[in-house]
Design an enzyme around this catalytic site. Structure first.
Site, PDB file in Angstrom:
ATOM      1  CE  LYS A   1      -2.308   2.917   4.197  1.00  0.00           C
ATOM      2  NZ  LYS A   1      -2.218   3.417   2.799  1.00  0.00           N
TER       3      LYS A   1
ATOM      4  CG  ASP B   1      -2.147   0.838   1.080  1.00  0.00           C
ATOM      5  OD1 ASP B   1      -2.227   1.615   0.103  1.00  0.00           O
ATOM      6  OD2 ASP B   1      -3.047   0.739   1.938  1.00  0.00           O
ATOM      7  N   GLY B   2       0.299   2.353  -0.398  1.00  0.00           N
ATOM      8  CA  GLY B   2       0.995   3.630  -0.345  1.00  0.00           C
ATOM      9  C   GLY B   2       0.847   4.269   1.024  1.00  0.00           C
TER      10      GLY B   2
ATOM     11  CD  GLU C   1      -5.623   3.223   2.466  1.00  0.00           C
ATOM     12  OE1 GLU C   1      -5.361   3.632   1.325  1.00  0.00           O
ATOM     13  OE2 GLU C   1      -5.510   3.936   3.486  1.00  0.00           O
TER      14      GLU C   1
ATOM     15  N   GLY D   1      -5.429   9.835   2.935  1.00  0.00           N
ATOM     16  CA  GLY D   1      -5.622  10.990   2.071  1.00  0.00           C
ATOM     17  C   GLY D   1      -6.641  10.717   0.974  1.00  0.00           C
ATOM     18  N   GLY D   2      -6.790   9.439   0.623  1.00  0.00           N
ATOM     19  CA  GLY D   2      -7.786   9.035  -0.362  1.00  0.00           C
ATOM     20  C   GLY D   2      -9.062   8.515   0.264  1.00  0.00           C
TER      21      GLY D   2
END
Length: 336
Positions: free
Chosen positions: A177, A164-165, A186, A179-180
């Site tokens: 995490k 994952d980013g 996630e 931001g999306g």
């Protein structure tokens, strides 16, 4: 007014369609289904196709045949995008092994390069017997478009590897995490994974959380409780919490789970102890998940504009990683 034209090939909706065409289509579909079941039954893993219709990516969405992924030639990318691709390629090559059968696919701008690499040799040789679990709509679309086997955490609550980013990663591999607006899913996939790996470009590498990601900690909340959580965050010392508003949409952002997101900016004194901050926010009634991923990542891969990739491990190790594998395909701009 003329009636709508009947659907082709369906004898119930199209009287002109003969029984032969219907039987042929049904036979072909059944043959394909049986072939897929046979290919997975020997692995000893549960076969979702035996009970769930449309579990395969090739049968989801308006198109029957996946379109594949068009790879942009590496030289055509910006330095930042090149860095993301190299980080993703390195992480896949280091952590996705042939024996891994369930892979979690995260969200964000680096993740498309993860799927891109998984569709290239040698990883594509294992894809027929592998299931991919998305964290949200974006990663689901990537899996579908690539023609990979689409699964769900309901089917596979234990995942071999999730990649994952991240919006920001500190010295101890704690991450922000969300931001999306996918932080709940996630985190579920990160916790379900035996190996949780982060990929990002070098701009996300930070000493302390909050130094580079200024938008605040993403907090997913039940819609009817957002105002109450908002006030509670202010009482905690949160600086200017903000209900995240949609773009090209009137009203707030709505997550894939139907919830709202509050972005909370906290001072450095809070951010230096992300575990304590996570606990305090999570205890607020109405909070469903917090975009602080503390002590979860095994390793993080950061791509740099000069073409190097730095891998940082939870035990403090740092090493440069070769990320050139697969670039010969990317440089040609092939479709996978």
């Amino acid at each position: 007014m003329q009636p709508l034209a009947p659907l082709e090939g369906n004898p119930k909706l199209n009287p002109k369609a003969g029984p032969g065409s219907s039987n042929a289509a049904a036979g072909a579909a059944q043959a394909g289904s049986n072939a897929r079941r046979a290919s997975h039954s020997s692995s000893g893993r549960p076969d979702p196709l035996s009970t769930i219709t449309h579990a395969s990516a090739s049968r989801i969405g308006p198109g029957v045949i996946p379109t594949g992924l068009r790879i942009t030639p590496h030289d055509d990318l910006t330095p930042e995008e090149k860095a993301k691709r190299l980080a993703a390629y390195a992480a896949v090559d280091e952590h996705v092994k042939p024996q891994h059968k369930v892979i979690g696919i995260g969200s964000g701008s680096t993740v498309p390069y993860v799927v891109e690499r998984l569709c290239q040799p040698p990883h594509n040789n294992s894809n027929s017997d592998r299931w991919y679990i998305p964290t949200g709509f974006q990663s689901k679309e990537l899996i579908v478009k690539a023609g990979l086997n689409l699964g769900d955490v309901d089917q596979f609550p234990t995942i071999d590897v999730t990649i994952d980013g991240a919006d920001e990663v500190d010295d101890e591999l704690n991450a922000i995490k969300g931001g999306g607006a996918c932080q709940l899913r996630e985190k579920v996939l990160a916790e379900a994974a035996t190996h949780f790996i982060i990929v990002a470009d070098s701009r996300k590498d930070s000493k302390v959380l909050g130094h580079t990601w200024k938008q605040g900690v993403p907090i997913e909340v039940a819609p009817f409780a957002w105002a109450k959580v908002f006030v509670n965050l202010q009482k905690m010392g949160c600086e200017n919490p903000a209900l995240r508003m949609g773009k090209m949409k009137a009203g707030p952002v709505v997550t894939d789970n139907g919830n709202f997101v509050i972005d909370g900016v906290f001072s450095e004194s809070y951010m230096r102890d992300p575990a304590e901050l996570l606990h305090r926010i999570k205890m607020l009634t109405g909070v469903l998940e917090v975009g602080l991923f503390v002590g979860m990542a095994e390793a993080a891969y950061f791509g740099y504009p000069d073409g190097t990739v730095l891998a940082r491990w939870q035990d403090g190790r740092r090493q440069k990683v070769d990320a050139t594998k697969g670039l010969e395909i990317a440089e040609q701009g092939k479709k996978v």
